[in-house]
Design a protein around this motif. Structure first.
Motif, short mmCIF file in Angstrom:
data_model
loop_
_atom_site.label_atom_id
_atom_site.label_comp_id
_atom_site.label_asym_id
_atom_site.label_seq_id
_atom_site.Cartn_x
_atom_site.Cartn_y
_atom_site.Cartn_z
N MET A 1 72.49 16.49 55.09
CA MET A 1 71.49 15.80 54.28
C MET A 1 70.33 16.76 54.01
N THR A 2 69.83 16.73 52.81
CA THR A 2 68.71 17.58 52.41
C THR A 2 67.50 16.72 52.09
N SER A 3 66.34 17.17 52.53
CA SER A 3 65.09 16.52 52.14
C SER A 3 64.24 17.57 51.43
N ALA A 4 63.26 17.12 50.67
CA ALA A 4 62.39 18.04 49.93
C ALA A 4 60.97 17.51 49.93
N THR A 5 60.03 18.45 49.89
CA THR A 5 58.61 18.13 49.86
C THR A 5 57.92 19.00 48.82
N ALA A 6 56.99 18.42 48.09
CA ALA A 6 56.17 19.16 47.13
C ALA A 6 54.72 19.05 47.58
N ARG A 7 54.01 20.21 47.56
CA ARG A 7 52.62 20.27 48.03
C ARG A 7 51.77 21.05 47.05
N VAL A 8 50.51 20.66 47.00
CA VAL A 8 49.48 21.47 46.36
C VAL A 8 48.49 21.76 47.47
N ASP A 32 59.43 8.66 44.37
CA ASP A 32 59.05 9.40 45.57
C ASP A 32 57.85 10.33 45.36
N ILE A 33 57.19 10.18 44.20
CA ILE A 33 56.02 11.00 43.90
C ILE A 33 54.76 10.14 44.09
N ALA A 34 53.75 10.72 44.71
CA ALA A 34 52.51 9.98 44.98
C ALA A 34 51.93 9.42 43.69
N GLU A 35 51.44 8.21 43.78
CA GLU A 35 50.86 7.53 42.61
C GLU A 35 49.60 8.25 42.15
N GLY A 36 49.46 8.39 40.83
CA GLY A 36 48.25 8.96 40.25
C GLY A 36 48.23 10.47 40.17
N ILE A 52 65.40 18.04 25.94
CA ILE A 52 63.97 18.24 25.74
C ILE A 52 63.21 17.87 27.01
N ALA A 53 62.41 18.81 27.50
CA ALA A 53 61.58 18.57 28.68
C ALA A 53 60.20 18.10 28.25
N SER A 54 59.69 17.13 28.97
CA SER A 54 58.31 16.66 28.80
C SER A 54 57.54 17.07 30.05
N TYR A 55 56.26 17.38 29.87
CA TYR A 55 55.47 17.94 30.97
C TYR A 55 54.34 17.01 31.41
N TYR A 56 53.95 17.22 32.68
CA TYR A 56 52.81 16.52 33.27
C TYR A 56 51.86 17.56 33.85
N ASP A 57 50.57 17.25 33.79
CA ASP A 57 49.60 17.96 34.60
C ASP A 57 49.66 17.32 35.98
N VAL A 58 49.40 18.11 37.02
CA VAL A 58 49.39 17.59 38.39
C VAL A 58 47.94 17.59 38.85
N ALA A 59 47.41 16.40 39.13
CA ALA A 59 46.01 16.23 39.52
C ALA A 59 45.94 15.82 40.98
N THR A 60 45.22 16.63 41.77
CA THR A 60 45.06 16.32 43.18
C THR A 60 43.82 17.00 43.72
N ARG A 85 63.94 11.76 37.10
CA ARG A 85 63.47 12.67 38.14
C ARG A 85 62.48 13.67 37.56
N VAL A 86 61.67 14.24 38.45
CA VAL A 86 60.62 15.19 38.06
C VAL A 86 60.74 16.42 38.94
N ALA A 87 60.59 17.60 38.33
CA ALA A 87 60.56 18.87 39.07
C ALA A 87 59.17 19.48 38.94
N PHE A 88 58.84 20.36 39.87
CA PHE A 88 57.52 20.98 39.92
C PHE A 88 57.63 22.50 39.84
N TRP A 89 56.55 23.14 39.38
CA TRP A 89 56.41 24.59 39.34
C TRP A 89 54.95 24.92 39.08
N ASN A 90 54.63 26.14 38.70
CA ASN A 90 53.26 26.53 38.30
C ASN A 90 52.19 26.13 39.30
N GLY A 91 52.36 26.52 40.56
CA GLY A 91 51.32 26.25 41.56
C GLY A 91 51.65 25.15 42.55
N VAL A 92 52.75 24.43 42.32
CA VAL A 92 53.19 23.41 43.28
C VAL A 92 54.25 24.06 44.17
#
Length: 101
Positions: A1-8, A32-36, A52-60, A85-92
């Motif tokens: 089993m694999t788990s994953a964590t994303a952090r700023v 599984d992504i924190a609200e807001g 087509i990929a759509s993007y989000y800014d990550v605010a924390t 599902r959502v993937a992260f990059w650029n500082g996450v």
């Protein structure tokens, strides 16, 4: 089993026991992504096989990482595993952990 964590920095913004890994990117279920944390922006890009990929800014913690998350809202049939599902990059920072099951 694999788990994953994303952090700023020290702030965990997502954790899951159900990651999907495609081309080295870890896709987290939206639930599984924190609200807001995700703020939709107008950026888009095209992947020849995923669609087509759509993007989000990550605010924390008072900081915003521009276009640091992305999703394929209507992925091609070949990429259907990443729908919703959502993937992260650029500082996450994303880490995975494989545990015995």
């Amino acid at each position: 089993m694999t788990s994953a964590t994303a952090r700023v920095g020290d702030t965990v913004i997502a954790t899951t026991d159900d990651p999907v890994i495609v081309e080295g990117n870890v896709y987290f279920p939206e639930s599984d992504i924190a609200e807001g944390v995700l703020v939709a922006n107008k950026a888009k890009s095209l992947c020849f096989w995923k669609g087509i990929a759509s993007y989000y800014d990550v605010a924390t913690d008072g900081a915003t990482l521009r276009s640091a998350a992305f999703t394929y809202r209507r992925p091609s049939p070949l990429a259907r595993r990443i729908k919703g599902r959502v993937a992260f990059w650029n500082g996450v920072e994303v880490s995975t952990d494989r545990t015995a099951h």
